[in-house]
Motif scaffolding. Sequence first.
Motif, PDB file in Angstrom:
ATOM      1  N   ASP A  23       0.851  -1.191   0.000  1.00  0.00           N
ATOM      2  CA  ASP A  23       0.000   0.000   0.000  1.00  0.00           C
ATOM      3  C   ASP A  23       0.885   1.238   0.000  1.00  0.00           C
ATOM      4  OD1 ASP A  23      -2.054   1.776   0.144  1.00  0.00           O
ATOM      5  OD2 ASP A  23      -2.481   1.462   2.278  1.00  0.00           O
ATOM      6  N   ILE A  24       0.922   1.965  -1.121  1.00  0.00           N
ATOM      7  CA  ILE A  24       1.681   3.218  -1.237  1.00  0.00           C
ATOM      8  C   ILE A  24       0.683   4.296  -1.644  1.00  0.00           C
ATOM      9  CG2 ILE A  24       3.563   4.434  -2.381  1.00  0.00           C
ATOM     10  CD1 ILE A  24       4.914   1.786  -2.866  1.00  0.00           C
ATOM     11  N   PRO A  25       0.216   5.123  -0.694  1.00  0.00           N
ATOM     12  CA  PRO A  25      -0.805   6.130  -1.040  1.00  0.00           C
ATOM     13  C   PRO A  25      -0.344   7.088  -2.135  1.00  0.00           C
ATOM     14  CG  PRO A  25      -0.555   5.909   1.347  1.00  0.00           C
ATOM     15  CD  PRO A  25       0.568   5.155   0.731  1.00  0.00           C
ATOM     16  N   VAL A  26       0.894   7.606  -2.023  1.00  0.00           N
ATOM     17  CA  VAL A  26       1.430   8.554  -3.016  1.00  0.00           C
ATOM     18  C   VAL A  26       2.793   8.045  -3.463  1.00  0.00           C
ATOM     19  CG1 VAL A  26       2.135  10.915  -3.475  1.00  0.00           C
ATOM     20  CG2 VAL A  26       0.195  10.473  -1.953  1.00  0.00           C
ATOM     21  N   SER A  27       2.932   7.810  -4.755  1.00  0.00           N
ATOM     22  CA  SER A  27       4.180   7.286  -5.291  1.00  0.00           C
ATOM     23  C   SER A  27       5.088   8.427  -5.720  1.00  0.00           C
ATOM     24  CB  SER A  27       3.906   6.370  -6.494  1.00  0.00           C
ATOM     25  OG  SER A  27       3.108   5.277  -6.093  1.00  0.00           O
ATOM     26  N   ARG A  28       6.374   8.275  -5.388  1.00  0.00           N
ATOM     27  CA  ARG A  28       7.386   9.262  -5.775  1.00  0.00           C
ATOM     28  C   ARG A  28       8.445   8.593  -6.641  1.00  0.00           C
ATOM     29  NH1 ARG A  28       6.685  13.742  -2.417  1.00  0.00           N
ATOM     30  NH2 ARG A  28       5.333  13.347  -0.615  1.00  0.00           N
ATOM     31  N   PHE A  29       9.327   9.425  -7.180  1.00  0.00           N
ATOM     32  CA  PHE A  29      10.343   8.934  -8.102  1.00  0.00           C
ATOM     33  C   PHE A  29      11.119   7.777  -7.463  1.00  0.00           C
ATOM     34  CE2 PHE A  29      14.882   9.210  -9.369  1.00  0.00           C
ATOM     35  CZ  PHE A  29      14.739   8.755 -10.669  1.00  0.00           C
ATOM     36  N   GLY A  30      11.202   6.681  -8.220  1.00  0.00           N
ATOM     37  CA  GLY A  30      11.935   5.516  -7.755  1.00  0.00           C
ATOM     38  C   GLY A  30      11.081   4.474  -7.060  1.00  0.00           C
ATOM     39  N   ASP A  31       9.868   4.852  -6.627  1.00  0.00           N
ATOM     40  CA  ASP A  31       9.008   3.865  -5.955  1.00  0.00           C
ATOM     41  C   ASP A  31       8.549   2.802  -6.950  1.00  0.00           C
ATOM     42  OD1 ASP A  31       9.255   5.184  -3.578  1.00  0.00           O
ATOM     43  OD2 ASP A  31       7.335   6.215  -3.691  1.00  0.00           O
ATOM     44  N   MET A  32       8.501   1.577  -6.473  1.00  0.00           N
ATOM     45  CA  MET A  32       8.031   0.467  -7.298  1.00  0.00           C
ATOM     46  C   MET A  32       6.775  -0.120  -6.667  1.00  0.00           C
ATOM     47  SD  MET A  32       9.981  -3.031  -8.485  1.00  0.00           S
ATOM     48  CE  MET A  32      11.240  -2.068  -9.305  1.00  0.00           C
ATOM     49  N   ILE A  33       5.750  -0.294  -7.476  1.00  0.00           N
ATOM     50  CA  ILE A  33       4.485  -0.862  -7.017  1.00  0.00           C
ATOM     51  C   ILE A  33       4.294  -2.202  -7.702  1.00  0.00           C
ATOM     52  CG2 ILE A  33       1.996  -0.512  -6.841  1.00  0.00           C
ATOM     53  CD1 ILE A  33       2.469   2.446  -6.963  1.00  0.00           C
ATOM     54  N   GLN A  34       3.928  -3.208  -6.912  1.00  0.00           N
ATOM     55  CA  GLN A  34       3.763  -4.559  -7.434  1.00  0.00           C
ATOM     56  C   GLN A  34       2.321  -5.017  -7.269  1.00  0.00           C
ATOM     57  OE1 GLN A  34       7.701  -7.024  -6.903  1.00  0.00           O
ATOM     58  NE2 GLN A  34       7.086  -6.248  -4.908  1.00  0.00           N
ATOM     59  N   TYR A  35       1.827  -5.694  -8.282  1.00  0.00           N
ATOM     60  CA  TYR A  35       0.491  -6.287  -8.270  1.00  0.00           C
ATOM     61  C   TYR A  35       0.615  -7.760  -8.632  1.00  0.00           C
ATOM     62  CZ  TYR A  35      -1.466  -1.565  -8.263  1.00  0.00           C
ATOM     63  OH  TYR A  35      -1.799  -0.265  -7.925  1.00  0.00           O
ATOM     64  N   ALA A  36      -0.283  -8.552  -8.070  1.00  0.00           N
ATOM     65  CA  ALA A  36      -0.343  -9.980  -8.391  1.00  0.00           C
ATOM     66  C   ALA A  36      -1.663 -10.259  -9.094  1.00  0.00           C
ATOM     67  CB  ALA A  36      -0.231 -10.827  -7.127  1.00  0.00           C
ATOM     68  N   CYS A  37      -1.585 -10.775 -10.309  1.00  0.00           N
ATOM     69  CA  CYS A  37      -2.802 -11.138 -11.044  1.00  0.00           C
ATOM     70  C   CYS A  37      -3.544 -12.244 -10.302  1.00  0.00           C
ATOM     71  CB  CYS A  37      -2.453 -11.608 -12.457  1.00  0.00           C
ATOM     72  SG  CYS A  37      -1.761 -10.322 -13.521  1.00  0.00           S
ATOM     73  N   ASN A  38      -4.860 -12.199 -10.388  1.00  0.00           N
ATOM     74  CA  ASN A  38      -5.672 -13.236  -9.756  1.00  0.00           C
ATOM     75  C   ASN A  38      -5.388 -14.596 -10.368  1.00  0.00           C
ATOM     76  OD1 ASN A  38      -6.779 -11.175  -8.277  1.00  0.00           O
ATOM     77  ND2 ASN A  38      -8.696 -11.107  -9.412  1.00  0.00           N
TER      78      ASN A  38
END
Length: 580
Positions: free
Chosen positions: A88-103
């Motif tokens: 959970d990253i409310p606000v993403s900044r430069f360099g942040d990586m967000i990961q999702y897993a497909c169902n």
Amino acid sequence: MFRFAFVLAISSAQPWPPCPQRGCLPCPDFSDGRPNCTCLEGYSLNGSSLGGDRVGLEWDTVQGWLGSCQPVICGQVQGPAYAQALQDIPVSRFGDMIQYACNVGYEVEGYGSLGQWQVTFAPSTGPPGVPAQRLVRLRCSAQGTFENLTGQRCVPVCGDGMLVDVDHLPQDDQSEQCDDGNRNTGDGCDGQCHVESGFICVAGSATQPDRCSLANAWAESSIVVSLKGARETNEDEVALATSVVLAEVFQCPQRDVEIREVVASSSNESLDGETSFYDSMQAMQVTFRIKISNSQVLSLNQIEAAMANYRRFAPKVVATYLEHSSLKDFHIMVVEVQPPILEGEEPKVEVMDFNDYVALVATIGVSLSCYFCIIGVVGPAIFWCLFVNRRPHRLQGHLQYISPHDKSGWVVGLCDWYKSSKATCCSLVCFLPARLAYTWDTVGILPYWRGVRQALMCCGLYLVGCWPCGAFIAGQRRSDLKEFLGFGDGVKSNIEIEDVCYYILCPLCSVVQEAAHVDRVFSAVARRVKAEAEKAKKRLEEIGVEEDDDEEMQAEAPTLQAMFDEGFNAALDTAVGALD
């Protein structure tokens, strides 16, 4: 020595200015370029993106460098459909990586059939529990946008036996029409999970694979469509659009629509009249086949009736083209509709008429009547002969023989009733009212046959859907039973709400719990009563022996009386003689 001299030469050539001149202080964090310090790539004075241009910092002779460089803000990302965020990253900044897993049932677009990524920056493995083919990775870039490090969308996995939703994919994406659990060709669902020609696939879902077989019935026809617009189309686009349109018009699955052939003829020459406003005019003849997979949804007669009326069918097709297909930017006309050719025999669906409904209602009514006769007459009569008529006594009048443990609460838990009373549970199928009435009669709450009528009424109320009323009647008897046994609320004829709730939540559990408790108490009391009866019998036998002794004494009593009279007379004669 040479290296030291080289550094001195450079320092003397570009000396740093003394303060308070610009550049006399080192650059702030995340900036370089002294004396003209600028923010590094991915950083700006307020975190906003400036299109990749580096921002210079201002200098003040008193305060020095003004401001600081902050990471560029990308904001919140819109995650892919049918995927779950791994952090959970409310606000993403430069360099942040967000990961999702497909169902489950999906994989990331771009993951090849050989298990390799077809894009750059691909991970070899995902987080624990998430395979690499289901992992979506996005990173906040220096331009303030999210760059895709893997695939961007979650697409169905072909051949896993799960037919999942594809409503998030573009209309021209035919990723998965079917999934029979393999990628074999010739079984109705090919290696790309497309329905093969002449086959139908049914029963596929997210929990079970498709079952494919040859179609037994279909309707084959063709339509000629005129397309006028600012661009040209092709056969593939028209074929896909027509399959979507026909599925919508006939309200059938799109995979049951098979486009057999698309023949195009075009003319881009200068056109007179109204056609001079269009850059392209094309005519497409589309030959299609609609396969019948479920005759209750769509039948051959319905297809024939719909296509027989051109004036109603053609406008409906045109409107569907403009609303649901990619050809909505064209001026479309249906020029010709060929009558359908019907092949095969669809399964006949028997439609129930009034007599069938009457027969069904009569069958159900007779069955219920017979069942109520069994549980309301036959079952209670058998129960009377086997148990009630042979019972020596009731619990009423023998309260002194009930143990304190049985007076403290139910001996069988509400959730453990089936473990120790399996025979009672099985007998409830035919003896439910009789069992209730026997329980109430054993305690002395209601006479047996009156209890049968009341229990039968409760069953009827449950059957017609008025279960709160049935639970209220049975709950009242449950409260009376607890009061008799000594662990009620202490108020006679009071109805406890919890007893009604028990009969609402699990009536069978309550019946078996009461029966098991009463049977145990009655068994213990019967043994005590039998022991007391044997003691009384022995006392009576002893009293019988004493009575026999009294009878013998009474038989000898005349002889003793005579002896007494004789002695008395002799004494009297002696006394008289002395007086004389």
